[in-house]
Design a protein around this motif. Structure first.
Motif, short mmCIF file in Angstrom:
data_model
loop_
_atom_site.label_atom_id
_atom_site.label_comp_id
_atom_site.label_asym_id
_atom_site.label_seq_id
_atom_site.Cartn_x
_atom_site.Cartn_y
_atom_site.Cartn_z
N ARG A 236 63.00 33.16 42.89
CA ARG A 236 64.45 33.12 42.78
C ARG A 236 64.92 31.66 42.71
NH1 ARG A 236 66.86 38.08 44.35
NH2 ARG A 236 68.77 37.01 44.95
N ASP A 243 66.69 26.73 35.46
CA ASP A 243 67.85 27.03 34.62
C ASP A 243 68.94 25.97 34.74
OD1 ASP A 243 69.15 28.86 32.78
OD2 ASP A 243 70.49 29.39 34.44
N ASP A 266 56.99 40.72 33.02
CA ASP A 266 58.04 41.65 33.42
C ASP A 266 58.57 41.33 34.82
OD1 ASP A 266 57.71 42.87 30.99
OD2 ASP A 266 56.57 44.57 31.77
N PHE A 269 60.88 38.31 34.43
CA PHE A 269 62.14 38.75 33.82
C PHE A 269 63.00 39.49 34.85
CE2 PHE A 269 60.33 39.01 29.22
CZ PHE A 269 60.55 37.66 29.06
N ALA A 270 62.38 40.31 35.69
CA ALA A 270 63.13 41.07 36.69
C ALA A 270 63.80 40.15 37.71
CB ALA A 270 62.20 42.05 37.41
N GLY A 272 64.66 37.08 37.10
CA GLY A 272 65.75 36.46 36.35
C GLY A 272 66.98 37.34 36.32
N ASP A 273 66.80 38.62 36.11
CA ASP A 273 67.93 39.55 36.11
C ASP A 273 68.63 39.57 37.46
OD1 ASP A 273 67.42 40.24 33.48
OD2 ASP A 273 66.27 42.05 33.99
N GLU A 274 67.85 39.49 38.55
CA GLU A 274 68.42 39.52 39.90
C GLU A 274 69.30 38.30 40.18
OE1 GLU A 274 65.27 39.79 42.70
OE2 GLU A 274 64.48 41.69 41.92
N GLY A 276 70.58 36.18 37.82
CA GLY A 276 71.47 35.82 36.72
C GLY A 276 70.96 34.73 35.81
N ARG A 278 69.15 33.84 32.43
CA ARG A 278 68.84 34.46 31.13
C ARG A 278 67.61 33.81 30.51
NH1 ARG A 278 72.31 33.94 26.97
NH2 ARG A 278 73.11 31.95 27.75
#
Length: 282
Positions: A236, A243, A266, A269-270, A272-274, A276, A278
């Protein structure tokens, strides 16, 4: 956005155009430089054009040779190899050529040795990096050293000191937090280490590696590299700090086998989704 790359592609072709497409289809937007010789001008041009057409950034080319070996013949051969690899990276417009500096223990690539940490090692590292950069004179690809547990640079402090001593604008920094997690205190609070690295080295970072680490319950300290998500690396924080950089710096998966790359992809990516963050992906 963050660009993720790595190995594990389900393709056997060495055609640059097919290889570049395979990266996009797999979800990657960054890549390791495919194998090529510096005298193969046509293939060098095809590699650059193919990956640019797919919007896949060529992140890095590996050297991974002992560049300070006490054996003169070995050292000279390894330096010649490093010169070619850096020239290849520059020819295709890659972000960097990266290596560990090596070891003063003869017959090894980067084995532990007391001499690796002393002033002689520091001076040899400065001389070696200057030699590579002054020989190749790259204009696009930087040369970077991977931080290691028992060769220089082995910390943020030593990396900053090397950058200042080497004093070459085409010397960049490479970041792999797993390689410098060496105590339980840092292990359990590795987010602080990650933030410090980006705070102090961020302006120079050209490429990053992605893996994970696990501390075992043993009397002697024992740390193992593991699949992403099976250790404690603070992804995280890692992705958030990556970023925040004012430019795109690739994050490259490594040291996995086959289908394990898709699992690692994957999982990143997960996260990253948590948080924010991209990713550049199809």
């Amino acid at each position: 956005m963050v660009r993720l790359g790595g190995h594990g592609l389900p393709i056997g072709s060495d055609d640059p155009y097919a290889f570049a497409r395979a990266h996009r289809e797999f979800g990657y937007s960054a890549a390791y430089v495919p194998e090529v010789r510096i005298d193969d001008r046509a293939r060098l041009a095809d590699i650059e054009q193919a990956f640019a057409a797919e919007d896949v950034v060529l992140a890095e080319i590996g050297i991974w040779r002992n560049l300070v070996s006490p054996d003169e013949a070995t050292r000279k051969a390894n330096l010649a190899y490093a010169v070619e690899r850096l020239a290849i990276a520059d020819a295709v417009g890659a972000g960097c050529a990266v290596s560990y500096i090596g070891s003063f223990r003869a017959g090894t690539d980067y084995a532990p040795a007391a001499e690796n940490m002393g002033r002689e090692a520091f001076d040899a590292t400065v001389e070696t990096v200057r030699y590579l950069l002054d020989t190749v004179k790259p204009t696009r690809a930087k040369f970077a050293l991977e931080m290691m547990q028992y060769s220089l640079p082995d910390s943020v402090d030593s990396y900053v000191e090397l950058i200042r001593a080497i004093d070459r604008p085409m010397f960049g920094a490479h970041f792999d937090p797993v390689n410098i997690i060496m105590t339980p205190r840092v292990y359990f609070d590795n987010g602080a280490l990650i933030r410090e690295c980006f705070d102090r080295l961020g302006q120079w970072v050209v490429s990053c590696h992605a893996k994970d680490i696990k501390l075992h319950h043993q009397a002697a300290l024992h740390l193992d590299e593991v699949q992403i998500g099976e250790g404690v690396l603070d992804y995280r924080t890692y992705l958030t700090e990556l970023d925040r950089l004012p430019r795109e710096v690739p994050l490259m998966l490594e040291h996995l086998d086959g289908a394990a790359y898709a699992v690692a992809r994957d999982r990143i990516f997960a996260v990253g989704d948590e948080v924010g963050v991209r990713f550049a992906r199809p």
